[in-house]
Design an enzyme around this catalytic site. Structure first.
Site, PDB file in Angstrom:
ATOM      1  N   SER A  83       3.153 -16.857   9.696  1.00 33.34           N
ATOM      2  CA  SER A  83       3.126 -15.873   8.621  1.00 33.34           C
ATOM      3  C   SER A  83       3.336 -16.618   7.313  1.00 33.34           C
ATOM      4  CB  SER A  83       4.225 -14.826   8.823  1.00 33.34           C
ATOM      5  OG  SER A  83       4.339 -13.988   7.693  1.00 33.34           O
ATOM      6  N   LYS A 162      -1.091 -12.218  16.125  1.00 32.45           N
ATOM      7  CA  LYS A 162      -1.887 -12.806  15.051  1.00 32.45           C
ATOM      8  C   LYS A 162      -3.331 -12.437  15.338  1.00 32.45           C
ATOM      9  CE  LYS A 162      -2.051 -15.524  11.366  1.00 32.45           C
ATOM     10  NZ  LYS A 162      -1.137 -15.502  10.230  1.00 32.45           N
ATOM     11  N   ASN A 194      -3.746  -5.765  10.508  1.00 35.37           N
ATOM     12  CA  ASN A 194      -2.378  -5.604  10.997  1.00 35.37           C
ATOM     13  C   ASN A 194      -2.118  -4.195  11.499  1.00 35.37           C
ATOM     14  OD1 ASN A 194      -1.995  -8.226  10.132  1.00 35.37           O
ATOM     15  ND2 ASN A 194      -0.633  -7.713   8.441  1.00 35.37           N
ATOM     16  N   SER A 230       0.494  -9.937  12.207  1.00 28.61           N
ATOM     17  CA  SER A 230       0.079 -10.832  11.142  1.00 28.61           C
ATOM     18  C   SER A 230      -1.387 -11.163  11.356  1.00 28.61           C
ATOM     19  CB  SER A 230       0.937 -12.104  11.173  1.00 28.61           C
ATOM     20  OG  SER A 230       0.633 -12.956  10.100  1.00 28.61           O
ATOM     21  N   GLU A 301       7.017  -3.121   3.953  1.00 29.67           N
ATOM     22  CA  GLU A 301       5.907  -2.450   3.279  1.00 29.67           C
ATOM     23  C   GLU A 301       6.438  -1.773   2.014  1.00 29.67           C
ATOM     24  OE1 GLU A 301       2.868  -2.573   4.577  1.00 29.67           O
ATOM     25  OE2 GLU A 301       1.751  -1.036   3.485  1.00 29.67           O
ATOM     26  N   LYS A 328       8.200  -8.514   0.041  1.00 29.29           N
ATOM     27  CA  LYS A 328       8.646  -9.566   0.961  1.00 29.29           C
ATOM     28  C   LYS A 328       9.909 -10.242   0.423  1.00 29.29           C
ATOM     29  CE  LYS A 328       5.274 -12.088   2.337  1.00 29.29           C
ATOM     30  NZ  LYS A 328       4.240 -13.156   2.270  1.00 29.29           N
ATOM     31  N   SER A 347       7.742 -10.517   7.207  1.00 27.76           N
ATOM     32  CA  SER A 347       6.297 -10.491   7.002  1.00 27.76           C
ATOM     33  C   SER A 347       5.905  -9.154   6.406  1.00 27.76           C
ATOM     34  CB  SER A 347       5.592 -10.723   8.347  1.00 27.76           C
ATOM     35  OG  SER A 347       4.196 -10.632   8.221  1.00 27.76           O
ATOM     36  N   GLN A 353       3.710  -0.101  11.465  1.00 29.16           N
ATOM     37  CA  GLN A 353       4.764  -0.929  12.043  1.00 29.16           C
ATOM     38  C   GLN A 353       6.091  -0.432  11.490  1.00 29.16           C
ATOM     39  OE1 GLN A 353       3.155  -5.193  11.486  1.00 29.16           O
ATOM     40  NE2 GLN A 353       1.668  -3.783  10.603  1.00 29.16           N
ATOM     41  N   GLY A 358       9.444   1.435   5.516  1.00 29.42           N
ATOM     42  CA  GLY A 358      10.429   0.613   6.196  1.00 29.42           C
ATOM     43  C   GLY A 358       9.732  -0.396   7.080  1.00 29.42           C
TER      44      GLY A 358
END
Length: 369
Positions: A83, A162, A194, A230, A301, A328, A347, A353, A358
């Site tokens: 990542s 990935k 993703n 990722s 996010e 990030k 990441s 996700q 969150g």
């Protein structure tokens, strides 16, 4: 029966540094041929053209080839999930998952870490962001669970993947074969790759029913609590690493998970660490962890509402610094404040996700440290 697992974190001191992996092998912690997967953070920009991922990949594979016997072609199949982007205080590092040497641990009825890896079918450019990708990823997750000896999805605490994103070359390839793609914005395709992968994980684990095409990257009520996805330019299928717990295998490591409800939810990180089996006080402090926390793995996010806890922010309106880098750095700082260690896996691009705004948190602890 799966074998006991060793899980160790090493620093990456320069872009092409794999000396931490080499030392673990040379010290007999595990053999090069027993490395199952590596999950790490590299110091590039985290974008489509972040070539630090490729440099780190090459350096780590060279160590596995030079110190092992399985050969270059077999080493190429080992999932190394990089990542990019160590914004803020996040420090470049890698977490290595490997089989322990035979005879080191006795079987135990306590839940201990198990790892399964798999590669999906080839993901065509026209699959990305569409149900075909969901189904291919879901089958790959099921294969990885079988490899790990996990039969109950509740025993899965972390799924790291990935997957490919779209670049001009693959977009043109799809068009040449008479297909369209979900987007021609290559950076946006990172987020979409993703999110589609996360829905494949959620489908495989029974967290949701298989989504419709219209729900992909749109219905934010659908998510996985254990997915960490990722994407990059260095592969054409999903690399899948499933981390969970099983009884009977033995070892010293255990996994757990929770979710952060927003970017400031430090309690969500502590909940994941507790889930992994550490007994902590009601108001824990990093000093309570000692050396028992191997690492935490998070996705984050920017909240689509443009606010956190009722306070407005401008991440999604900022034309100077992309929100990927801002969120990030924010979540990396919150996480490092919890763990006391900036070498944490954080990441971005976390649609589907964890809850919207969150993200999921997985933790691996060393119960004998």
């Amino acid at each position: 029966m799966p074998r006991p697992i060793e899980v160790h974190k090493v620093a990456i001191e320069s872009v092409t540094d794999a000396s931490g992996l080499a030392r673990l092998i040379d010290d007999g912690v595990f053999a090069a041929d027993d490395v199952l997967a590596v999950i790490g953070k590299t110091e590039g920009n985290g974008g489509v053209n972040d070539y630090t991922r490729i440099l780190a990949d090459r350096a780590f594979r060279e160590v596995l080839t030079d110190r092992g016997t399985r050969g270059e072609d077999a080493v190429k199949q080992v999932p190394l999930v990089w990542s990019g982007g160590t914004d803020g205080v996040i420090s470049p590092h890698a977490t290595v998952f490997a089989y322990a040497p035979k005879g080191r641990y006795e079987p135990s009825d306590e839940p201990r870490v198990t790892v399964g890896v798999a590669m999906s079918e080839v993901l065509l450019p026209e699959d990305i962001g569409r149900p075909a990708m969901v189904r291919k990823v879901a089958e790959g997750v099921r294969e990885a669970m079988r490899s790990a000896g996990i039969t109950d999805p509740a025993d899965v605490h972390y799924v790291q993947t990935k997957t490919p994103l779209l670049v001009l070359e693959t977009i043109n390839d799809a068009k040449a074969r008479g297909h369209d793609v979900v987007t021609e914005d290559t950076l946006k395709s990172m987020d979409i790759s993703n999110s589609t992968t996360a829905l494949g994980i959620a489908t495989a684990l029974g967290e949701i029913e298989e989504p419709t095409a219209e729900q992909i990257h749109a219905d934010l009520s659908l998510y996985s609590s254990v997915a960490s996805c990722s994407s990059g330019v260095e592969l054409d299928r999903a690399q899948i690493v499933v981390v969970g717990n099983v009884r009977g295998v033995g070892g010293r490591f255990r996994a757990g998970h929770s979710v952060m409800t927003d970017a400031l939810d430090a309690d969500g990180i502590w909940a994941a660490i507790r889930s992994a089996g550490l007994d902590l006080p009601e108001r824990p402090h990093p000093s309570d962890l000692g050396d028992r926390l191997v690492n935490v793995f998070l996705k984050c996010e920017a909240d689509p509402s443009g606010s956190v806890r009722g306070r407005r922010n401008i991440m999604l309106d900022d034309s100077d610094v992309h929100w990927h880098r801002q969120i990030k750095a924010t979540v990396g700082g919150v996480t490092a404040a919890v763990t006391g260690d900036p070498a944490v896996f954080v990441s971005v691009a976390a649609v589907h996700q964890g809850p919207s705004g969150g993200g999921p948190v997985a933790a691996v602890v060393d119960l004998e440290a």
